[in-house]
Design an enzyme around this catalytic site. Structure first.
Site, mmCIF file in Angstrom:
data_model
loop_
_atom_site.group_PDB
_atom_site.id
_atom_site.type_symbol
_atom_site.label_atom_id
_atom_site.label_comp_id
_atom_site.label_asym_id
_atom_site.label_seq_id
_atom_site.Cartn_x
_atom_site.Cartn_y
_atom_site.Cartn_z
ATOM 1 N N GLN A 44 24.731 -70.125 1.747
ATOM 2 C CA GLN A 44 25.489 -70.547 0.577
ATOM 3 C C GLN A 44 25.369 -71.971 0.711
ATOM 4 O O GLN A 44 25.104 -72.748 1.730
ATOM 5 C CB GLN A 44 26.834 -70.409 0.650
ATOM 6 C CG GLN A 44 27.265 -68.486 0.761
ATOM 7 C CD GLN A 44 28.664 -68.413 0.940
ATOM 8 O OE1 GLN A 44 29.484 -68.751 -0.122
ATOM 9 N NE2 GLN A 44 28.974 -67.389 1.558
ATOM 10 N N HIS A 92 28.115 -70.875 13.936
ATOM 11 C CA HIS A 92 29.156 -71.332 13.155
ATOM 12 C C HIS A 92 30.570 -70.527 13.660
ATOM 13 O O HIS A 92 30.391 -69.479 14.290
ATOM 14 C CB HIS A 92 29.123 -71.339 11.774
ATOM 15 C CG HIS A 92 29.123 -69.899 11.426
ATOM 16 N ND1 HIS A 92 29.696 -69.444 10.120
ATOM 17 C CD2 HIS A 92 28.559 -68.746 11.693
ATOM 18 C CE1 HIS A 92 29.677 -67.923 9.524
ATOM 19 N NE2 HIS A 92 28.976 -67.765 10.824
ATOM 20 N N CYS A 130 33.168 -63.728 11.144
ATOM 21 C CA CYS A 130 31.731 -63.392 10.996
ATOM 22 C C CYS A 130 31.154 -62.548 11.980
ATOM 23 O O CYS A 130 31.467 -62.486 13.307
ATOM 24 C CB CYS A 130 30.833 -64.679 10.556
ATOM 25 S SG CYS A 130 29.146 -64.331 10.692
ATOM 26 N N SER A 150 32.908 -67.439 1.456
ATOM 27 C CA SER A 150 33.234 -66.545 2.487
ATOM 28 C C SER A 150 34.447 -67.169 3.446
ATOM 29 O O SER A 150 35.086 -66.438 4.205
ATOM 30 C CB SER A 150 31.825 -66.688 3.513
ATOM 31 O OG SER A 150 30.757 -66.131 2.947
ATOM 32 N N HIS A 203 34.317 -72.763 7.384
ATOM 33 C CA HIS A 203 33.545 -72.955 8.716
ATOM 34 C C HIS A 203 33.475 -74.221 9.256
ATOM 35 O O HIS A 203 33.550 -75.227 8.638
ATOM 36 C CB HIS A 203 32.165 -72.620 8.300
ATOM 37 C CG HIS A 203 31.654 -71.718 7.166
ATOM 38 N ND1 HIS A 203 31.050 -70.719 7.553
ATOM 39 C CD2 HIS A 203 31.869 -71.584 5.949
ATOM 40 C CE1 HIS A 203 30.730 -69.785 6.279
ATOM 41 N NE2 HIS A 203 31.521 -70.336 5.397
#
Length: 172
Positions: free
Chosen positions: A140, A67, A122, A163, A166
């Protein structure tokens, strides 16, 4: 813009019997660019396609995915693992940036790893965005739903989690 499987479309008037034959998470929608033509949209992966999804397609027990995460000031941990700095961009700016990456990937999907290494917030940026294999309830929910509803080598639309935003590439 909103044309065909790559953009957002208005919902179509569809025969309910046809809808019942679609796997969970899929909707039939009318194309804005081709009125009267139906395409199929997955609400989890945010991906549209012209071909009707197969009802027999089972959800895998495990997937492998990469991702690109773009954080924003309002996300759960607004610090980039790539730069080590606080993230100050707004959610709208994060979506705008990720939309630009999405456009680049439409032209050359092979660049996913390169773009993840260069832009992802990330810690997986060190591995070209590779998160490895995972099963249910390890990520998630929005991210998991997208990952498990993509075909192998398919890239999601923009997925929002706590977060950030994505793009997900399912690799196995």
């Amino acid at each position: 813009g909103g044309s065909g499987p790559s953009g957002a479309m208005a919902a179509a008037e569809v025969d309910p019997a046809q809808v019942l034959e679609l796997p969970q998470g899929w909707e039939a929608r009318e194309s804005e660019s081709h009125p009267g033509n139906i395409y199929f949209f997955n609400v989890y992966s945010r991906v549209g396609r012209w071909q009707k999804p197969d009802r027999a397609t089972a959800i895998p027990q495990k997937v492998r995915a990469s991702h690109i995460l773009v954080k924003h000031a309002g996300c759960r941990n607004p610090k980039s693992h790539r730069t080590g700095e606080a993230v100050t961009r707004s959610a709208d700016e994060a979506v705008e940036f990720l939309t630009g990456l999405q456009t680049e990937l439409m032209e050359d999907p092979e660049r996913f790893g390169e773009l993840a290494s260069k832009h992802s917030d990330c810690s997986s940026f060190k591995r070209a965005g590779n998160l490895g294999s995972f099963g249910p309830r390890k990520m998630q929910p929005e991210f998991e739903n997208a990952s498990f509803h993509l075909a192998v080598n398919e890239i999601s639309g923009i997925i929002e989690t706590d977060s950030g935003f994505h793009l997900v590439l399912r690799t196995a």
